[in-house]
Design a protein around this motif. Sequence first.
Motif, short mmCIF file in Angstrom:
data_model
loop_
_atom_site.label_atom_id
_atom_site.label_comp_id
_atom_site.label_asym_id
_atom_site.label_seq_id
_atom_site.Cartn_x
_atom_site.Cartn_y
_atom_site.Cartn_z
N GLU A 204 36.65 32.02 42.87
CA GLU A 204 36.78 33.79 41.74
C GLU A 204 35.76 35.27 42.32
O GLU A 204 36.90 35.79 42.32
CB GLU A 204 35.69 33.02 40.70
N LYS A 205 35.32 35.09 43.04
CA LYS A 205 34.57 35.96 43.71
C LYS A 205 34.84 36.64 44.93
O LYS A 205 35.45 37.49 44.83
CB LYS A 205 32.73 35.81 44.42
N ILE A 206 36.22 35.76 46.08
CA ILE A 206 36.58 36.02 47.01
C ILE A 206 37.83 36.61 46.38
O ILE A 206 38.21 37.56 46.91
CB ILE A 206 37.32 34.61 47.44
N TYR A 207 38.43 35.99 45.39
CA TYR A 207 39.83 36.16 45.09
C TYR A 207 39.84 37.86 44.44
O TYR A 207 39.94 38.66 44.20
CB TYR A 207 40.61 35.27 44.21
N THR A 208 38.55 37.86 43.34
CA THR A 208 37.86 38.99 43.03
C THR A 208 38.27 39.92 44.16
O THR A 208 38.52 41.20 43.54
CB THR A 208 36.94 38.71 41.95
N TRP A 209 37.68 40.18 44.67
CA TRP A 209 36.75 40.93 45.88
C TRP A 209 38.89 41.04 46.26
O TRP A 209 39.02 42.28 46.63
CB TRP A 209 35.91 39.86 46.46
N ALA A 210 39.44 40.57 47.01
CA ALA A 210 40.24 40.60 48.05
C ALA A 210 41.20 41.34 46.79
O ALA A 210 42.20 41.94 47.65
CB ALA A 210 40.53 39.46 48.05
N LEU A 211 41.13 40.49 45.67
CA LEU A 211 42.26 41.73 45.09
C LEU A 211 41.66 42.63 44.28
O LEU A 211 42.73 43.73 44.45
CB LEU A 211 42.63 40.59 43.67
#
Length: 483
Positions: A204-211
Amino acid sequence: MPPRNLSGRTPAEVIALLARTTDPERRLSVEQQLFPDLVNLGTAENVLLFQQMNDKVFSKLRGLTEQDLRYSVPIYGTEKMREDIAELLRPQFGADLGRDDLFGTSGVSAALECLAFALKKTGTLSDGDRVLLPAPFWQGFKWCFEQRPGLECVPAYLGADFELTLDLLQQAYYWPQPQERPKLLVLTNPNNPLGVNYDKDLLEKIYTWALTQTDMHIISDEMYAHSQLQTSQRPFVSAFALDAYRDDPTARDRVHVVWGFAKDFGLSGFKAGVAITRNSAVKDVLNGTDGEPYSWFSPFDSLKHYVIGSLLETQDTGRSFAAELMDEYRTILTGAFDSARTALDEAKNIPYVFREGQNSAQFFWLDLREYLRQDAPEIPYERGPHFPYNGHTYNGGAHDGNGNGDSRRPGDLRLPVLFSGIGSAESELFQYIKDHAGVQLLPGRTLSAHDQGYFRLCFTAFAEQTIREAIQRISQALADRSH
């Protein structure tokens, strides 16, 4: 006439064969075919489900019909085929997965390449753009993204504990100048070669940051989605099941997934995979709206429709046999894992990276750094002693530059090393284990591991007894090396 090896090929013929085989895992397979006594635990293959599939499906296949010989329409999978695959994947990938989101290709490697070309076609990517990957990672990403699409793979090296963190990705992303920052993030979940499932909170953290903080697209390679141990306390979570994906209106255009039949079902030789995307522009490229579909050169062909279609259509106790098989697979996989782990633990001299409660997919990540010999001589790629001859390896005799040693002395056959650029110490240890244990492992540096001395062992490549015996031989060889 130079001496001929066990395959009946001359040294020059073997050199030519290897020169055409660039992928490390395929080179292991070539070597194993040339020397059948070797046990190849380096190539990721899965034989655990063959008997069940043979009993229920393969042994009952009808003969081919005229229709089976025709082009499949469309070339990336008929509507029924894609619907059947979507139905199989919905429990893991989400109930809203539609057949029109799927594009069949000849394997996941082709699916990755098709996505890369499609993202270039739509203007998202350009020649030389960087692809960010947590390392170690599957070596095939390099030729999927670099060889023809013209991208550049950039590793984000994991720490000594091999744990992925958002900080590691951010450091690798922000390190270059802004104009050089990666445009594509690729995550393999479950991981290859570590076998772990990524924690949902971390994803969730990785995708939120990347997006929200970057312009990167994300490809989630979920090739091992069903390869789950019963003892795993961290469940697999698909990219499509994340809140970060469902709550971000741009995510449907920027997140893509690949999956295939090679690993979970063990159908590696069939080369059958799918690219999954909801990006309408990417879909237009993949389905050939303005020309031939991008999968035209790597199609989901009619024989895949015939055999895999039969697998998906087979009913058992009123339910899809394929779906039931994936449920049963967890038990079978766990048994194979426990058997191999017991053999490793009983050996007492083969360390491996594993924490209780994590998944392992189909691998053990061996830590053999203590057995490296730092004084191992550098072996030039074109002169490397890598194939045994009559039970011997190179012993220092003369050579003529064409792989032909002095035939008067056994062991003078000189052939190319299987892996260039992995480091002399790791190459020497790989060679030692192969020569003294008769077992092939995949060196970690071929998987972009930061340090030498790690090796991937695939415990699903053979029956449990064969795996145990191979581990015992590795143990004995390492014990002899320590004396």
